[in-house]
Design a protein around this motif. Structure first.
Motif, PDB file in Angstrom:
ATOM      1  N   MET A  51       0.851  -1.174   0.000  1.00  7.22           N
ATOM      2  CA  MET A  51       0.000   0.000   0.000  1.00  7.22           C
ATOM      3  C   MET A  51       0.896   1.236   0.000  1.00  7.22           C
ATOM      4  O   MET A  51       1.881   1.312   0.705  1.00  7.22           O
ATOM      5  CB  MET A  51      -0.902  -0.004   1.227  1.00  7.22           C
ATOM      6  N   LYS A  52       0.486   2.216  -0.789  1.00 11.61           N
ATOM      7  CA  LYS A  52       1.200   3.485  -0.885  1.00 11.61           C
ATOM      8  C   LYS A  52       0.404   4.550  -0.132  1.00 11.61           C
ATOM      9  O   LYS A  52      -0.822   4.605  -0.246  1.00 11.61           O
ATOM     10  CB  LYS A  52       1.351   3.869  -2.370  1.00 11.61           C
ATOM     11  N   ARG A  53       1.112   5.387   0.633  1.00 12.27           N
ATOM     12  CA  ARG A  53       0.465   6.477   1.360  1.00 12.27           C
ATOM     13  C   ARG A  53       0.882   7.804   0.739  1.00 12.27           C
ATOM     14  O   ARG A  53       2.065   8.146   0.744  1.00 12.27           O
ATOM     15  CB  ARG A  53       0.861   6.435   2.830  1.00 12.27           C
ATOM     16  N   LEU A  54      -0.085   8.516   0.197  1.00 11.86           N
ATOM     17  CA  LEU A  54       0.159   9.833  -0.383  1.00 11.86           C
ATOM     18  C   LEU A  54      -0.180  10.886   0.662  1.00 11.86           C
ATOM     19  O   LEU A  54      -1.189  10.773   1.358  1.00 11.86           O
ATOM     20  CB  LEU A  54      -0.704  10.034  -1.628  1.00 11.86           C
ATOM     21  N   ARG A  55       0.637  11.926   0.750  1.00 10.23           N
ATOM     22  CA  ARG A  55       0.414  12.992   1.732  1.00 10.23           C
ATOM     23  C   ARG A  55       0.091  14.308   1.020  1.00 10.23           C
ATOM     24  O   ARG A  55       0.707  14.636   0.015  1.00 10.23           O
ATOM     25  CB  ARG A  55       1.649  13.172   2.600  1.00 10.23           C
ATOM     26  N   PHE A  56      -0.877  15.018   1.610  1.00 16.97           N
ATOM     27  CA  PHE A  56      -1.314  16.288   1.042  1.00 16.97           C
ATOM     28  C   PHE A  56      -1.518  17.303   2.156  1.00 16.97           C
ATOM     29  O   PHE A  56      -2.026  16.980   3.221  1.00 16.97           O
ATOM     30  CB  PHE A  56      -2.640  16.120   0.286  1.00 16.97           C
ATOM     31  N   ARG A  57      -1.133  18.525   1.885  1.00 14.31           N
ATOM     32  CA  ARG A  57      -1.434  19.647   2.774  1.00 14.31           C
ATOM     33  C   ARG A  57      -2.719  20.272   2.247  1.00 14.31           C
ATOM     34  O   ARG A  57      -2.807  20.608   1.058  1.00 14.31           O
ATOM     35  CB  ARG A  57      -0.289  20.664   2.745  1.00 14.31           C
ATOM     36  N   THR A  58      -3.710  20.405   3.119  1.00  8.98           N
ATOM     37  CA  THR A  58      -5.024  20.863   2.674  1.00  8.98           C
ATOM     38  C   THR A  58      -5.321  22.281   3.152  1.00  8.98           C
ATOM     39  O   THR A  58      -4.746  22.753   4.127  1.00  8.98           O
ATOM     40  CB  THR A  58      -6.126  19.923   3.205  1.00  8.98           C
ATOM     41  N   PRO A  59      -6.269  22.935   2.476  1.00  5.46           N
ATOM     42  CA  PRO A  59      -6.724  24.255   2.929  1.00  5.46           C
ATOM     43  C   PRO A  59      -7.683  24.093   4.114  1.00  5.46           C
ATOM     44  O   PRO A  59      -7.972  22.965   4.535  1.00  5.46           O
ATOM     45  CB  PRO A  59      -7.462  24.799   1.702  1.00  5.46           C
ATOM     46  N   GLN A  60      -8.202  25.194   4.588  1.00  2.00           N
ATOM     47  CA  GLN A  60      -9.174  25.138   5.689  1.00  2.00           C
ATOM     48  C   GLN A  60     -10.381  24.288   5.291  1.00  2.00           C
ATOM     49  O   GLN A  60     -10.843  23.455   6.047  1.00  2.00           O
ATOM     50  CB  GLN A  60      -9.638  26.538   6.079  1.00  2.00           C
ATOM     51  N   GLU A  61     -10.885  24.523   4.100  1.00  2.54           N
ATOM     52  CA  GLU A  61     -11.960  23.711   3.545  1.00  2.54           C
ATOM     53  C   GLU A  61     -11.854  23.789   2.036  1.00  2.54           C
ATOM     54  O   GLU A  61     -11.562  24.845   1.483  1.00  2.54           O
ATOM     55  CB  GLU A  61     -13.332  24.210   4.011  1.00  2.54           C
ATOM     56  N   GLY A  62     -12.069  22.670   1.359  1.00  4.24           N
ATOM     57  CA  GLY A  62     -12.015  22.683  -0.094  1.00  4.24           C
ATOM     58  C   GLY A  62     -11.667  21.324  -0.652  1.00  4.24           C
ATOM     59  O   GLY A  62     -11.471  20.354   0.087  1.00  4.24           O
ATOM     60  N   PHE A  63     -11.594  21.266  -1.975  1.00  2.00           N
ATOM     61  CA  PHE A  63     -11.288  20.029  -2.679  1.00  2.00           C
ATOM     62  C   PHE A  63      -9.877  20.111  -3.254  1.00  2.00           C
ATOM     63  O   PHE A  63      -9.533  21.072  -3.933  1.00  2.00           O
ATOM     64  CB  PHE A  63     -12.272  19.788  -3.824  1.00  2.00           C
ATOM     65  N   VAL A  64      -9.084  19.090  -2.976  1.00  2.00           N
ATOM     66  CA  VAL A  64      -7.722  18.996  -3.496  1.00  2.00           C
ATOM     67  C   VAL A  64      -7.726  17.910  -4.559  1.00  2.00           C
ATOM     68  O   VAL A  64      -8.047  16.750  -4.272  1.00  2.00           O
ATOM     69  CB  VAL A  64      -6.721  18.642  -2.365  1.00  2.00           C
ATOM     70  N   ASN A  65      -7.377  18.267  -5.790  1.00  2.44           N
ATOM     71  CA  ASN A  65      -7.347  17.297  -6.882  1.00  2.44           C
ATOM     72  C   ASN A  65      -6.148  16.371  -6.680  1.00  2.44           C
ATOM     73  O   ASN A  65      -5.006  16.812  -6.693  1.00  2.44           O
ATOM     74  CB  ASN A  65      -7.263  18.015  -8.231  1.00  2.44           C
TER      75      ASN A  65
END
Length: 126
Positions: free
Chosen positions: A1-15
């Protein structure tokens, strides 16, 4: 399994479509995506028009307002938990030749409802 990491905004959709496809490496079969968080979700939605994301977030805010007089959760983010419940935390998608087999306008999004945060999307090839 691969774990992808993302920094997100307060609220919203990250492509996250391209990041997921980078993991596929020619894979043909199914791709299982999961977020191990209770205040975000995963969804397949239109990626070409950013107004779609705006409209969806507005409608989710109507369904689950940030403050509700009946909320008792001490952290004050019941709205984020409810939005996660509505969007879901996993997807099962087809892949062929290292690409997700999505419809013309479809993209995969990590939906943040209680950020900004560091989030993970787990990817398993089946």
């Amino acid at each position: 399994m691969k774990r992808l990491r993302f920094r997100t905004p307060q609220e919203g959709f990250v492509n996250v479509t391209r990041a997921v496809e980078e993991v596929l490496e020619g894979h043909t079969g199914l791709v299982y995506l999961f977020v191990p968080h209770t205040t975000c979700g995963l969804l397949v939605q239109e990626g070409a028009d950013p107004q779609v994301a705006h409209d969806l977030l507005e409608r989710l805010a109507e369904l689950a307002p940030r403050f509700h007089p009946k909320d008792r959760h001490a952290e004050g983010n019941t709205h984020a938990h409810l939005k996660s419940l509505l969007t879901g935390v996993h997807l099962l998608l087809p892949a062929e030749g290292g690409r997700l087999r999505l419809g013309r306008w479809q993209q995969v999004f990590l939906a943040e409802f209680d950020g900004p945060r560091e989030r993970e999307v787990w990817v398993r090839l089946l």
